[in-house]
Motif scaffolding. Structure first.
Motif, PDB file in Angstrom:
ATOM      1  N   ALA A   1      44.231 -81.449  14.906  1.00 59.79           N
ATOM      2  CA  ALA A   1      45.035 -80.363  15.399  1.00 59.79           C
ATOM      3  C   ALA A   1      44.857 -79.022  14.496  1.00 59.79           C
ATOM      4  O   ALA A   1      44.182 -79.055  13.793  1.00 59.79           O
ATOM      5  CB  ALA A   1      46.457 -80.744  15.258  1.00 59.79           C
ATOM      6  N   GLU A   2      45.368 -78.067  15.097  1.00 57.97           N
ATOM      7  CA  GLU A   2      45.286 -76.682  14.342  1.00 57.97           C
ATOM      8  C   GLU A   2      45.970 -76.789  13.103  1.00 57.97           C
ATOM      9  O   GLU A   2      45.824 -76.183  12.070  1.00 57.97           O
ATOM     10  CB  GLU A   2      45.593 -75.556  15.184  1.00 57.97           C
ATOM     11  CG  GLU A   2      44.801 -75.409  16.277  1.00 57.97           C
ATOM     12  CD  GLU A   2      45.057 -74.214  17.467  1.00 57.97           C
ATOM     13  OE1 GLU A   2      44.986 -72.994  16.894  1.00 57.97           O
ATOM     14  OE2 GLU A   2      45.569 -74.483  18.352  1.00 57.97           O
TER      15      GLU A   2
ATOM     16  N   HIS B   1      45.984 -81.276  24.087  1.00 62.33           N
ATOM     17  CA  HIS B   1      47.141 -80.737  24.835  1.00 62.33           C
ATOM     18  C   HIS B   1      47.594 -79.501  23.823  1.00 62.33           C
ATOM     19  O   HIS B   1      47.285 -79.571  22.883  1.00 62.33           O
ATOM     20  CB  HIS B   1      48.204 -81.875  24.643  1.00 62.33           C
ATOM     21  CG  HIS B   1      48.002 -82.941  25.743  1.00 62.33           C
ATOM     22  ND1 HIS B   1      47.652 -84.271  25.403  1.00 62.33           N
ATOM     23  CD2 HIS B   1      48.160 -82.745  27.077  1.00 62.33           C
ATOM     24  CE1 HIS B   1      47.658 -85.002  26.300  1.00 62.33           C
ATOM     25  NE2 HIS B   1      47.844 -84.090  27.560  1.00 62.33           N
ATOM     26  N   GLU B   2      48.226 -78.746  24.531  1.00 59.47           N
ATOM     27  CA  GLU B   2      48.973 -77.941  23.929  1.00 59.47           C
ATOM     28  C   GLU B   2      50.558 -78.363  23.490  1.00 59.47           C
ATOM     29  O   GLU B   2      51.246 -78.760  24.318  1.00 59.47           O
ATOM     30  CB  GLU B   2      49.090 -76.604  24.887  1.00 59.47           C
ATOM     31  CG  GLU B   2      49.900 -75.249  24.145  1.00 59.47           C
ATOM     32  CD  GLU B   2      48.639 -74.360  23.175  1.00 59.47           C
ATOM     33  OE1 GLU B   2      49.121 -73.737  22.234  1.00 59.47           O
ATOM     34  OE2 GLU B   2      47.369 -74.732  23.300  1.00 59.47           O
TER      35      GLU B   2
ATOM     36  N   MET C   1      49.977 -74.914  19.827  1.00 56.30           N
ATOM     37  CA  MET C   1      48.665 -75.101  18.938  1.00 56.30           C
ATOM     38  C   MET C   1      48.097 -76.374  19.643  1.00 56.30           C
ATOM     39  O   MET C   1      48.519 -77.112  20.521  1.00 56.30           O
ATOM     40  CB  MET C   1      48.776 -75.547  17.670  1.00 56.30           C
ATOM     41  CG  MET C   1      49.481 -76.861  17.485  1.00 56.30           C
ATOM     42  SD  MET C   1      49.227 -77.725  15.859  1.00 56.30           S
ATOM     43  CE  MET C   1      49.770 -79.435  16.172  1.00 56.30           C
ATOM     44  N   LYS C   2      46.535 -76.266  19.626  1.00 59.46           N
ATOM     45  CA  LYS C   2      45.913 -77.332  20.275  1.00 59.46           C
ATOM     46  C   LYS C   2      45.956 -78.512  19.354  1.00 59.46           C
ATOM     47  O   LYS C   2      45.818 -78.377  18.176  1.00 59.46           O
ATOM     48  CB  LYS C   2      44.671 -76.821  20.779  1.00 59.46           C
ATOM     49  CG  LYS C   2      44.540 -75.926  21.794  1.00 59.46           C
ATOM     50  CD  LYS C   2      43.110 -75.738  22.276  1.00 59.46           C
ATOM     51  CE  LYS C   2      43.410 -74.629  23.492  1.00 59.46           C
ATOM     52  NZ  LYS C   2      42.844 -73.400  23.411  1.00 59.46           N
TER      53      LYS C   2
ATOM     54  N   GLU D   1      53.687 -76.179  17.182  1.00 58.64           N
ATOM     55  CA  GLU D   1      53.302 -76.206  15.895  1.00 58.64           C
ATOM     56  C   GLU D   1      54.290 -76.960  14.838  1.00 58.64           C
ATOM     57  O   GLU D   1      55.530 -76.696  15.015  1.00 58.64           O
ATOM     58  CB  GLU D   1      53.131 -74.564  15.189  1.00 58.64           C
ATOM     59  CG  GLU D   1      52.852 -74.609  13.862  1.00 58.64           C
ATOM     60  CD  GLU D   1      52.760 -73.107  13.274  1.00 58.64           C
ATOM     61  OE1 GLU D   1      53.226 -72.917  12.552  1.00 58.64           O
ATOM     62  OE2 GLU D   1      51.952 -72.520  13.976  1.00 58.64           O
TER      63      GLU D   1
END
Length: 114
Positions: A98-99, A16-17, A1-2, A20
């Protein structure tokens, strides 16, 4: 997730990636629909309040978020997947921009319907 992360005090946050997060006992995974930065978030990132709110780098930015319950950790009652919620994370843990974010179930409140 980003996720938007601080990598050091006083530095600009960077997307950043990252993996999760996983909801543990008593926690809820929320799919973030919106997040807000408040003055405390900015002060934390700048390092102005590190003696009160120290963070460990990298640290996901933000404490205020709204979203939808995605998963329940063990022992969580009163919430269901799909519930619309708002919450605030612990200032030293951040995580709002964040996601997904993991939050303690007692910190959730139902999102307004209007």
């Amino acid at each position: 997730m980003k996720a938007l992360q601080y990598t050091a005090y006083g530095e600009r946050p960077v997307v950043h990636e990252i993996p999760e997060p996983v909801a543990g006992p008593g926690e809820v995974l929320v799919r973030v629909a919106g997040a807000a930065l408040n003055p405390l978030d900015v002060k934390i990132g700048a390092g102005h309040v590190q003696e009160y709110f120290p963070i460990t780098f990298p640290s996901v930015v933000g404490t205020d978020l709204a979203g939808t319950v995605e998963r329940l950790g063990s022992g969580v009652t009163g919430w269901s997947v799909g519930d619309a919620v708002i919450t605030r994370t612990d200032p030293t843990e951040g995580g709002a921009v964040a996601e997904y974010a993991v939050v303690p179930a007692p910190s959730l409140v139902p999102a307004p319907t209007t």
